[in-house]
Design a protein around this motif. Structure first.
Motif, PDB file in Angstrom:
ATOM      1  N   PHE A   1       0.827  -1.209   0.000  1.00  0.00           N
ATOM      2  CA  PHE A   1       0.000   0.000   0.000  1.00  0.00           C
ATOM      3  C   PHE A   1       0.857   1.253   0.000  1.00  0.00           C
ATOM      4  O   PHE A   1       0.614   2.186  -0.763  1.00  0.00           O
ATOM      5  CB  PHE A   1      -0.928   0.007   1.217  1.00  0.00           C
ATOM      6  CG  PHE A   1      -1.636   1.319   1.416  1.00  0.00           C
ATOM      7  CD1 PHE A   1      -2.680   1.703   0.587  1.00  0.00           C
ATOM      8  CD2 PHE A   1      -1.237   2.190   2.429  1.00  0.00           C
ATOM      9  CE1 PHE A   1      -3.322   2.931   0.763  1.00  0.00           C
ATOM     10  CE2 PHE A   1      -1.863   3.403   2.614  1.00  0.00           C
ATOM     11  CZ  PHE A   1      -2.916   3.781   1.772  1.00  0.00           C
ATOM     12  N   GLY A   2       1.868   1.292   0.885  1.00  0.00           N
ATOM     13  CA  GLY A   2       2.707   2.481   0.977  1.00  0.00           C
ATOM     14  C   GLY A   2       3.310   2.859  -0.359  1.00  0.00           C
ATOM     15  O   GLY A   2       3.287   4.033  -0.757  1.00  0.00           O
ATOM     16  N   HIS A   3       3.830   1.881  -1.082  1.00  0.00           N
ATOM     17  CA  HIS A   3       4.485   2.175  -2.355  1.00  0.00           C
ATOM     18  C   HIS A   3       3.478   2.453  -3.472  1.00  0.00           C
ATOM     19  O   HIS A   3       3.622   3.434  -4.212  1.00  0.00           O
ATOM     20  CB  HIS A   3       5.419   1.030  -2.738  1.00  0.00           C
ATOM     21  CG  HIS A   3       6.677   1.026  -1.925  1.00  0.00           C
ATOM     22  ND1 HIS A   3       7.762   1.820  -2.220  1.00  0.00           N
ATOM     23  CD2 HIS A   3       7.016   0.348  -0.796  1.00  0.00           C
ATOM     24  CE1 HIS A   3       8.710   1.626  -1.328  1.00  0.00           C
ATOM     25  NE2 HIS A   3       8.279   0.742  -0.444  1.00  0.00           N
ATOM     26  N   LEU A   4       2.467   1.601  -3.615  1.00  0.00           N
ATOM     27  CA  LEU A   4       1.530   1.787  -4.724  1.00  0.00           C
ATOM     28  C   LEU A   4       0.703   3.056  -4.558  1.00  0.00           C
ATOM     29  O   LEU A   4       0.494   3.802  -5.522  1.00  0.00           O
ATOM     30  CB  LEU A   4       0.613   0.566  -4.856  1.00  0.00           C
ATOM     31  CG  LEU A   4       1.284  -0.757  -5.231  1.00  0.00           C
ATOM     32  CD1 LEU A   4       0.225  -1.823  -5.495  1.00  0.00           C
ATOM     33  CD2 LEU A   4       2.202  -0.600  -6.431  1.00  0.00           C
ATOM     34  N   PHE A   5       0.227   3.314  -3.350  1.00  0.00           N
ATOM     35  CA  PHE A   5      -0.562   4.524  -3.129  1.00  0.00           C
ATOM     36  C   PHE A   5       0.262   5.771  -3.433  1.00  0.00           C
ATOM     37  O   PHE A   5      -0.221   6.721  -4.061  1.00  0.00           O
ATOM     38  CB  PHE A   5      -1.077   4.575  -1.684  1.00  0.00           C
ATOM     39  CG  PHE A   5      -1.996   5.738  -1.410  1.00  0.00           C
ATOM     40  CD1 PHE A   5      -3.364   5.592  -1.512  1.00  0.00           C
ATOM     41  CD2 PHE A   5      -1.492   6.991  -1.074  1.00  0.00           C
ATOM     42  CE1 PHE A   5      -4.219   6.673  -1.268  1.00  0.00           C
ATOM     43  CE2 PHE A   5      -2.330   8.071  -0.829  1.00  0.00           C
ATOM     44  CZ  PHE A   5      -3.700   7.911  -0.933  1.00  0.00           C
ATOM     45  N   THR A   6       1.501   5.775  -3.003  1.00  0.00           N
ATOM     46  CA  THR A   6       2.360   6.943  -3.227  1.00  0.00           C
ATOM     47  C   THR A   6       2.659   7.116  -4.709  1.00  0.00           C
ATOM     48  O   THR A   6       2.660   8.242  -5.226  1.00  0.00           O
ATOM     49  CB  THR A   6       3.662   6.815  -2.421  1.00  0.00           C
ATOM     50  OG1 THR A   6       3.347   6.593  -1.046  1.00  0.00           O
ATOM     51  CG2 THR A   6       4.492   8.084  -2.529  1.00  0.00           C
ATOM     52  N   ILE A   7       2.892   6.020  -5.417  1.00  0.00           N
ATOM     53  CA  ILE A   7       3.105   6.100  -6.866  1.00  0.00           C
ATOM     54  C   ILE A   7       1.860   6.666  -7.553  1.00  0.00           C
ATOM     55  O   ILE A   7       1.956   7.519  -8.442  1.00  0.00           O
ATOM     56  CB  ILE A   7       3.461   4.718  -7.440  1.00  0.00           C
ATOM     57  CG1 ILE A   7       4.880   4.310  -7.015  1.00  0.00           C
ATOM     58  CG2 ILE A   7       3.349   4.717  -8.968  1.00  0.00           C
ATOM     59  CD1 ILE A   7       5.255   2.885  -7.378  1.00  0.00           C
ATOM     60  N   LEU A   8       0.695   6.217  -7.122  1.00  0.00           N
ATOM     61  CA  LEU A   8      -0.556   6.652  -7.752  1.00  0.00           C
ATOM     62  C   LEU A   8      -0.890   8.111  -7.465  1.00  0.00           C
ATOM     63  O   LEU A   8      -1.586   8.751  -8.252  1.00  0.00           O
ATOM     64  CB  LEU A   8      -1.715   5.768  -7.268  1.00  0.00           C
ATOM     65  CG  LEU A   8      -1.771   4.351  -7.831  1.00  0.00           C
ATOM     66  CD1 LEU A   8      -2.767   3.510  -7.047  1.00  0.00           C
ATOM     67  CD2 LEU A   8      -2.125   4.362  -9.315  1.00  0.00           C
ATOM     68  N   THR A   9      -0.411   8.652  -6.364  1.00  0.00           N
ATOM     69  CA  THR A   9      -0.852   9.982  -5.942  1.00  0.00           C
ATOM     70  C   THR A   9       0.247  11.037  -5.970  1.00  0.00           C
ATOM     71  O   THR A   9       0.025  12.165  -5.522  1.00  0.00           O
ATOM     72  CB  THR A   9      -1.435   9.922  -4.516  1.00  0.00           C
ATOM     73  OG1 THR A   9      -0.450   9.415  -3.621  1.00  0.00           O
ATOM     74  CG2 THR A   9      -2.675   9.040  -4.472  1.00  0.00           C
ATOM     75  N   THR A  10       1.416  10.695  -6.493  1.00  0.00           N
ATOM     76  CA  THR A  10       2.516  11.655  -6.545  1.00  0.00           C
ATOM     77  C   THR A  10       2.684  12.202  -7.961  1.00  0.00           C
ATOM     78  O   THR A  10       2.782  11.431  -8.921  1.00  0.00           O
ATOM     79  CB  THR A  10       3.839  11.002  -6.091  1.00  0.00           C
ATOM     80  OG1 THR A  10       3.693  10.552  -4.742  1.00  0.00           O
ATOM     81  CG2 THR A  10       4.989  12.001  -6.156  1.00  0.00           C
ATOM     82  N   GLN A  11       2.707  13.510  -8.089  1.00  0.00           N
ATOM     83  CA  GLN A  11       2.885  14.152  -9.384  1.00  0.00           C
ATOM     84  C   GLN A  11       4.356  14.141  -9.771  1.00  0.00           C
ATOM     85  O   GLN A  11       5.195  14.726  -9.090  1.00  0.00           O
ATOM     86  CB  GLN A  11       2.375  15.602  -9.342  1.00  0.00           C
ATOM     87  CG  GLN A  11       2.414  16.303 -10.687  1.00  0.00           C
ATOM     88  CD  GLN A  11       1.421  15.683 -11.659  1.00  0.00           C
ATOM     89  OE1 GLN A  11       0.224  15.617 -11.375  1.00  0.00           O
ATOM     90  NE2 GLN A  11       1.905  15.225 -12.794  1.00  0.00           N
ATOM     91  N   LEU A  12       4.673  13.444 -10.856  1.00  0.00           N
ATOM     92  CA  LEU A  12       6.034  13.404 -11.376  1.00  0.00           C
ATOM     93  C   LEU A  12       6.087  14.132 -12.716  1.00  0.00           C
ATOM     94  O   LEU A  12       5.117  14.773 -13.120  1.00  0.00           O
ATOM     95  CB  LEU A  12       6.494  11.943 -11.517  1.00  0.00           C
ATOM     96  CG  LEU A  12       6.525  11.127 -10.208  1.00  0.00           C
ATOM     97  CD1 LEU A  12       6.827   9.663 -10.496  1.00  0.00           C
ATOM     98  CD2 LEU A  12       7.560  11.705  -9.243  1.00  0.00           C
ATOM     99  N   THR A  13       7.201  14.041 -13.412  1.00  0.00           N
ATOM    100  CA  THR A  13       7.329  14.750 -14.696  1.00  0.00           C
ATOM    101  C   THR A  13       6.496  14.086 -15.785  1.00  0.00           C
ATOM    102  O   THR A  13       6.202  14.701 -16.805  1.00  0.00           O
ATOM    103  CB  THR A  13       8.800  14.794 -15.141  1.00  0.00           C
ATOM    104  OG1 THR A  13       9.304  13.455 -15.220  1.00  0.00           O
ATOM    105  CG2 THR A  13       9.633  15.587 -14.139  1.00  0.00           C
ATOM    106  N   SER A  14       6.122  12.824 -15.591  1.00  0.00           N
ATOM    107  CA  SER A  14       5.213  12.126 -16.498  1.00  0.00           C
ATOM    108  C   SER A  14       4.408  11.124 -15.688  1.00  0.00           C
ATOM    109  O   SER A  14       4.704  10.862 -14.515  1.00  0.00           O
ATOM    110  CB  SER A  14       5.979  11.400 -17.619  1.00  0.00           C
ATOM    111  OG  SER A  14       6.540  10.195 -17.146  1.00  0.00           O
ATOM    112  N   ASP A  15       3.379  10.539 -16.324  1.00  0.00           N
ATOM    113  CA  ASP A  15       2.527   9.573 -15.637  1.00  0.00           C
ATOM    114  C   ASP A  15       2.926   8.136 -15.934  1.00  0.00           C
ATOM    115  O   ASP A  15       2.180   7.200 -15.624  1.00  0.00           O
ATOM    116  CB  ASP A  15       1.058   9.770 -16.060  1.00  0.00           C
ATOM    117  CG  ASP A  15       0.490  11.075 -15.538  1.00  0.00           C
ATOM    118  OD1 ASP A  15       0.958  11.538 -14.482  1.00  0.00           O
ATOM    119  OD2 ASP A  15      -0.419  11.633 -16.192  1.00  0.00           O
TER     120      ASP A  15
END
Length: 276
Positions: free
Chosen positions: A216-230
């Motif tokens: 959860f910690g990793h997937l949720f953060t990946i899903l909700t963090t704005q990076l330079t691309s999706d």
């Protein structure tokens, strides 16, 4: 302190009840913390929520340097300071709280194998993206990592960290990988997790374990963090049961508890909602 004295102190600490003022330390949420540290912090928060143990999230610019291992998050429980999910799980277990006691030995071995997979693939991919992808380094990593400090210290600290991570990537054979290869590794990891989860609410059926907290910690953060691309988040979104898994844990363990220190707060600092 001798090993005997240290063991005695640990034993005494284990006998003490969990305090109401336990604290979890991480970097500044809005302007400093990076994807990998945010994911690791959220995994520990999820684990403690699943154990029904209260903890206050404390943000400090120098949290990384306060940590006994040099890594975040770390928790302060009474006079004890413990960093990273693995040692924190063992510390909590010594106090009589465990999420995996109901598993048999085969299941425990399987759980540990999947946790290794997450750390070796997802965490390493997050570090690669932060410190080895030039666009991300220049637009996100360097500005955020050094944000609490004046020039030139902000640049010096960022370059020191970048050198440290890139040396690690070289040691484990990731330095020569392209971004496309790293994203493919993430996809393979998500595929394995998706297949193991299936239609179950958690990885080992009806009750969460530390594996569920870590994923959860990793997937949720990946899903909700704005990076330079999706590109990174799209790899996770390809697996609808993993997205539903993240939403389930967010709703059950965070939205129904203290929202000020929740995954909802984590998502509000980046994107607003998980994908539908």
């Amino acid at each position: 302190m001798s090993l005997v004295a240290e063991a005695f102190v640990t034993q005494i600490a284990a006998a003490e009840p969990w305090p109401e003022n336990a604290a979890l330390y991480q970097q500044l949420k809005e302007e400093q913390i990076l994807l990998s540290d945010n994911a690791s912090s959220l995994a520990v928060q999820a684990f403690l929520q699943m154990c029904n143990l209260p903890v206050q999230v404390v943000c400090r610019a120098n949290a990384e340097y306060m940590s006994p291992s040099g890594k975040v998050p770390f928790i302060r429980v009474g006079n004890q300071v413990v960093s990273e999910l693995g040692p924190i799980v063992q510390f909590v277990k010594a106090k009589g709280h465990s999420l995996s006691d109901g598993l048999d030995e085969v299941q425990k071995a399987e759980m540990k194998a999947y946790m290794e997979l997450v750390n070796n693939m997802l965490l390493t991919a997050e570090l690669y993206l932060q410190w080895c992808d030039d666009t991300t380094v220049e637009e996100i990593t360097h500005p955020r990592y050094g944000s609490p400090y004046p020039w030139p210290l902000n640049r010096i600290l960022a370059y020191q960290k970048q050198w440290e991570v890139r040396r690690k990537m070289k040691a484990i054979g990731w330095a020569g990988k392209s971004l496309e290869q790293v994203l493919e590794d993430v996809d393979q990891c998500c595929q394995a997790l998706s297949q193991r989860l299936g239609t179950q609410p958690y990885f080992f059926n009806k009750q969460p374990t530390e594996l569920d907290a870590l994923v959860f910690g990793h997937l949720f953060t990946i899903l909700t963090t704005q990076l330079t691309s999706d590109e990174l988040s799209e790899k996770v979104k390809n697996y609808s049961n993993l997205v539903a898994f993240c939403r389930r844990i967010e709703q059950h363990y965070f939205e129904d508890h203290d929202k000020d220190s929740s995954a909802s707060a984590a998502s509000r600092s980046s994107k607003s909602y998980l994908p539908s």
